[in-house]
Design a protein around this motif. Structure first.
Motif, PDB file in Angstrom:
ATOM      1  N   GLN A   1      -4.233   1.945   0.902  1.00 43.05           N
ATOM      2  CA  GLN A   1      -3.656   2.530   2.114  1.00 43.05           C
ATOM      3  C   GLN A   1      -4.755   3.043   3.047  1.00 43.05           C
ATOM      4  O   GLN A   1      -4.671   2.895   4.281  1.00 43.05           O
ATOM      5  CB  GLN A   1      -2.709   3.661   1.704  1.00 43.05           C
ATOM      6  CG  GLN A   1      -1.824   4.144   2.832  1.00 43.05           C
ATOM      7  CD  GLN A   1      -0.787   5.138   2.334  1.00 43.05           C
ATOM      8  OE1 GLN A   1      -0.810   5.523   1.185  1.00 43.05           O
ATOM      9  NE2 GLN A   1       0.110   5.529   3.199  1.00 43.05           N
ATOM     10  N   ILE A   2      -5.789   3.622   2.470  1.00 42.06           N
ATOM     11  CA  ILE A   2      -6.923   4.108   3.277  1.00 42.06           C
ATOM     12  C   ILE A   2      -7.608   2.929   3.982  1.00 42.06           C
ATOM     13  O   ILE A   2      -7.955   2.993   5.178  1.00 42.06           O
ATOM     14  CB  ILE A   2      -7.902   4.879   2.380  1.00 42.06           C
ATOM     15  CG1 ILE A   2      -7.260   6.187   1.887  1.00 42.06           C
ATOM     16  CG2 ILE A   2      -9.196   5.178   3.136  1.00 42.06           C
ATOM     17  CD1 ILE A   2      -8.115   6.950   0.907  1.00 42.06           C
TER      18      ILE A   2
ATOM     19  N   SER B   1       0.818  -1.219   0.000  1.00 42.69           N
ATOM     20  CA  SER B   1       0.000   0.000   0.000  1.00 42.69           C
ATOM     21  C   SER B   1       0.850   1.266   0.000  1.00 42.69           C
ATOM     22  O   SER B   1       0.339   2.358  -0.258  1.00 42.69           O
ATOM     23  CB  SER B   1      -0.927  -0.006   1.229  1.00 42.69           C
ATOM     24  OG  SER B   1      -0.160   0.121   2.435  1.00 42.69           O
ATOM     25  N   LEU B   2       2.152   1.105   0.327  1.00 47.05           N
ATOM     26  CA  LEU B   2       3.033   2.285   0.346  1.00 47.05           C
ATOM     27  C   LEU B   2       3.362   2.790  -1.066  1.00 47.05           C
ATOM     28  O   LEU B   2       3.900   3.888  -1.218  1.00 47.05           O
ATOM     29  CB  LEU B   2       4.334   1.957   1.090  1.00 47.05           C
ATOM     30  CG  LEU B   2       4.162   1.592   2.571  1.00 47.05           C
ATOM     31  CD1 LEU B   2       5.506   1.227   3.183  1.00 47.05           C
ATOM     32  CD2 LEU B   2       3.510   2.741   3.348  1.00 47.05           C
ATOM     33  N   ILE B   3       3.066   1.971  -2.107  1.00 48.11           N
ATOM     34  CA  ILE B   3       3.269   2.418  -3.490  1.00 48.11           C
ATOM     35  C   ILE B   3       2.351   3.597  -3.762  1.00 48.11           C
ATOM     36  O   ILE B   3       1.208   3.651  -3.306  1.00 48.11           O
ATOM     37  CB  ILE B   3       2.998   1.268  -4.483  1.00 48.11           C
ATOM     38  CG1 ILE B   3       3.970   0.108  -4.213  1.00 48.11           C
ATOM     39  CG2 ILE B   3       3.128   1.748  -5.919  1.00 48.11           C
ATOM     40  CD1 ILE B   3       3.712  -1.102  -5.055  1.00 48.11           C
ATOM     41  N   GLU B   4       2.882   4.570  -4.512  1.00 44.98           N
ATOM     42  CA  GLU B   4       2.159   5.832  -4.707  1.00 44.98           C
ATOM     43  C   GLU B   4       0.792   5.626  -5.321  1.00 44.98           C
ATOM     44  O   GLU B   4      -0.156   6.333  -4.999  1.00 44.98           O
ATOM     45  CB  GLU B   4       3.011   6.737  -5.607  1.00 44.98           C
ATOM     46  CG  GLU B   4       2.414   8.115  -5.786  1.00 44.98           C
ATOM     47  CD  GLU B   4       3.298   9.013  -6.621  1.00 44.98           C
ATOM     48  OE1 GLU B   4       2.894  10.163  -6.898  1.00 44.98           O
ATOM     49  OE2 GLU B   4       4.403   8.571  -6.990  1.00 44.98           O
TER      50      GLU B   4
ATOM     51  N   LYS C   1      -7.726   2.337   8.011  1.00 44.63           N
ATOM     52  CA  LYS C   1      -9.049   2.320   8.644  1.00 44.63           C
ATOM     53  C   LYS C   1      -9.230   1.110   9.563  1.00 44.63           C
ATOM     54  O   LYS C   1      -9.829   1.214  10.643  1.00 44.63           O
ATOM     55  CB  LYS C   1     -10.118   2.329   7.563  1.00 44.63           C
ATOM     56  CG  LYS C   1     -11.547   2.274   8.077  1.00 44.63           C
ATOM     57  CD  LYS C   1     -12.525   2.273   6.914  1.00 44.63           C
ATOM     58  CE  LYS C   1     -13.976   2.155   7.437  1.00 44.63           C
ATOM     59  NZ  LYS C   1     -14.932   2.110   6.305  1.00 44.63           N
ATOM     60  N   HIS C   2      -8.701  -0.053   9.146  1.00 42.60           N
ATOM     61  CA  HIS C   2      -9.002  -1.289   9.889  1.00 42.60           C
ATOM     62  C   HIS C   2      -7.789  -1.886  10.590  1.00 42.60           C
ATOM     63  O   HIS C   2      -7.947  -2.937  11.249  1.00 42.60           O
ATOM     64  CB  HIS C   2      -9.563  -2.335   8.911  1.00 42.60           C
ATOM     65  CG  HIS C   2     -10.892  -1.948   8.326  1.00 42.60           C
ATOM     66  ND1 HIS C   2     -12.089  -2.024   9.028  1.00 42.60           N
ATOM     67  CD2 HIS C   2     -11.203  -1.470   7.075  1.00 42.60           C
ATOM     68  CE1 HIS C   2     -13.072  -1.630   8.250  1.00 42.60           C
ATOM     69  NE2 HIS C   2     -12.565  -1.280   7.040  1.00 42.60           N
TER      70      HIS C   2
END
Length: 570
Positions: free
Chosen positions: A132-133, A123-126, A137-138
């Motif tokens: 990432q959200i 998720s750190l990929i742009e 969130k979870h």
């Protein structure tokens, strides 16, 4: 190509090409054309490949994300199944079975943590902003859920060993199912499922985009190749036009000058290369030809006037010779009678002296007054001189009549020796006593030919010989000029006449051109350049003969004229 309609981007190219040679223009033209084709094709390949690689990267990321989500969903499903079976299987499982299920559950939990950690890194990929959200969130709720689930399993493991522990364990499990952490985990699973569906859709779109990228890549490559080849062709045509245009202009001028004989035309000089040099040379050649034609026309006009003068002079000479011949014949005929009469008078005078040795004083006085003795001696001499003079005059008249004859009757038998002698007699005023004349005549037969034309041949050659001797005499005061004339038979088929002088001679580079029309080594205004050309024509064409020249500078010149005895040799 019309220069007024020339496109602006090519002006710098024309200025550049005007300073190059043809070879450099061709090399530059090919280089630019190939360079543009290669650069255009390479650029198309790079752009198409970059576009395709971008779509491929998106496809790989979508596949990797889908694979992680799919694995994560599978592990979550295993964990949910384990959670749902805690209560029904709690009283039925043996210790060994329970231990195996617990170990399997722990394994799934570890696998989930590993997959979740990878998903978190992914998720750190742009481009993975939505993932990432979802994780942010979870993440805390998932951690809380698994912590409570592990605590639940630990409590159940302890209660199973106690009496009445199963009932408590079931109450704990039911409480855990109704807890907020379990509800939050259920919401995460639901959101994860929805997100996986969205990712699956993205995979399909990425696959479509990749296929479109491959198509667009091929289109970009083809378009770039076509565009670059078109530009290269346009540039090649323009380059060839730059080279061919001045060539066509020069060729057109050359053709017009040849066809129209307009020597006012000039080829345009627009470049500094070989074509420009050729145009300058052509313009110089046109001007030189124009100048030479003007000179030749002037000389031809002069020659026509001279020919007309010579023709008139020939007719005049024929008339003068005829008019002189009559009184000369009259004088010559009467000189015979005068000689007889004078001889008779002298005979009478002698008889008178013998008969009357002592004449009267009056007679002696008259005899002394008229110098009778000298008169008796000198009078016969005067008559002899008059006879010789009339004979000389008759020879000159005969030569003039032969020289002026028009040969209207065609070819006749000619005796070359009288022909040569008559020519020398006409040129006697130039020869006089200053030039030594050597005549070595051999035994030669009569030849079929044109007498007046042969007179002209000998006149031209002997006149040139006298000119050469006079020229050398001016620069060499001690010089002894000499002309040698030799006639002989050669191989019983030819009569050869050699006329040699010891004058200034002819240079080697001019010897091959002396029989050319209008060529002369004499100063302008003195020689017409037609004498030897006409001589060559008379000997070779009219008499089927040969003429050659051998000369050495400051040593002299010899002309050899070979005439066929039967008039048919070649």
């Amino acid at each position: 190509m019309n220069l007024k309609s020339e496109v602006m981007p090519f002006k710098w190219l024309r200025k550049l090409f005007q300073r190059l040679s043809i070879r450099q223009k061709i090399v530059c033209g090919y280089g630019l054309s190939l360079g543009i084709a290669i650069l255009g094709t390479t650029g198309g390949l790079i752009i198409g490949d970059r576009y395709y690689q971008a779509a491929r990267i998106n496809m790989i990321l979508a596949d990797e994300e889908g694979a992680l989500l799919s694995s994560l969903q599978g592990v979550l499903l295993e964990i949910q199944v384990h959670q749902q079976e805690l209560v029904p299987n709690l009283s039925q499982q043996q210790d060994l079975q329970y231990t195996t299920d617990l170990t399997e559950f722990q394994k799934h939990c570890q696998e989930f943590e590993t997959l979740f950690s990878r998903l978190k890194e992914f998720s750190l990929i742009e481009s993975q902003y939505n993932l990432q959200i979802l994780i942010n969130k979870h993440e805390s709720k998932i951690t809380e859920y698994f912590q409570k689930l592990k605590d639940l399993n630990r409590q159940i493991s302890q209660l199973r060993l106690q009496a009445g522990g199963l009932a408590k364990a079931q109450l704990l499990i039911l409480g855990f199912h109704q807890s907020q952490a379990a509800q939050n985990f259920f919401v995460f699973c639901h959101d994860l499922t929805d997100f996986a569906k969205a990712v699956s859709t993205s995979q399909e779109q990425a696959d479509i985009a990749q296929n479109q990228a491959a198509t667009i890549q091929a289109q970009i490559i083809i378009a770039s190749m076509l565009l670059s080849v078109s530009i290269a062709l346009i540039l090649a045509l323009y380059t060839s036009t730059i080279i061919a245009s001045p060539i066509n202009a020069v060729t057109n001028i050359a053709q017009r000058v040849t066809k129209e004989a307009n020597f006012e035309l000039q080829a345009p000089v627009t470049t500094k290369d070989e074509i420009g040099i050729l145009a300058v040379a052509l313009n110089q050649l046109i001007q030189q030809v124009k100048s030479l034609l003007e000179i030749q026309q002037a000389e031809a006009q002069t020659q026509l006037i001279q020919s007309e003068k010579m023709s008139s002079l020939g007719r005049m000479l024929a008339g003068v010779a005829h008019e002189i011949n009559n009184p000369v014949n009259f004088i010559s005929g009467n000189l015979v009678h005068a000689q007889t009469y004078i001889d008779d008078l002298l005979k009478l005078l002698k008889t008178y002296k013998e008969t009357i040795p002592e004449p009267p004083d009056e007679v002696l006085a008259v005899a002394e007054e008229i110098d009778l003795e000298f008169l008796e001696t000198d009078l016969p001499k005067i008559l002899n001189s008059m006879t010789l003079g009339t004979e000389r005059t008759r020879e000159i008249v005969r030569s003039l009549k032969n020289f002026s004859r028009l040969d209207e009757g065609g070819s006749k038998l000619v005796d070359l020796h009288p022909c040569i002698d008559s020519t020398l007699l006409i040129l006697n005023s130039r020869i006089k006593n200053s030039i030594k004349l050597v005549r070595n005549y051999g035994e030669i037969p009569l030849l079929p030919g044109y007498m007046s034309l042969l007179y002209q041949v000998f006149m031209n050659i002997l006149s040139n010989a006298i000119d050469a001797l006079e020229e050398k005499s001016q620069s060499h005061p001690q010089f002894s000029p000499e002309i040698t004339i030799i006639t002989e038979c050669s191989c019983n088929d030819w009569v050869v006449v050699r006329i040699a002088d010891n004058g200034s001679g002819i240079s080697p580079e001019n010897q091959s051109k002396i029989f050319e029309t209008f060529f002369t080594t004499k100063p302008r205004g003195i020689g017409t350049g037609l004498g030897l050309a006409i001589t060559h024509q008379i000997v070779v064409e009219k008499h089927r003969g040969k003429i050659s020249c051998h000369s050495e500078l400051n040593q002299g010149t010899e002309f050899a004229i070979a005439l066929p005895i039967h008039g048919e040799k070649t």
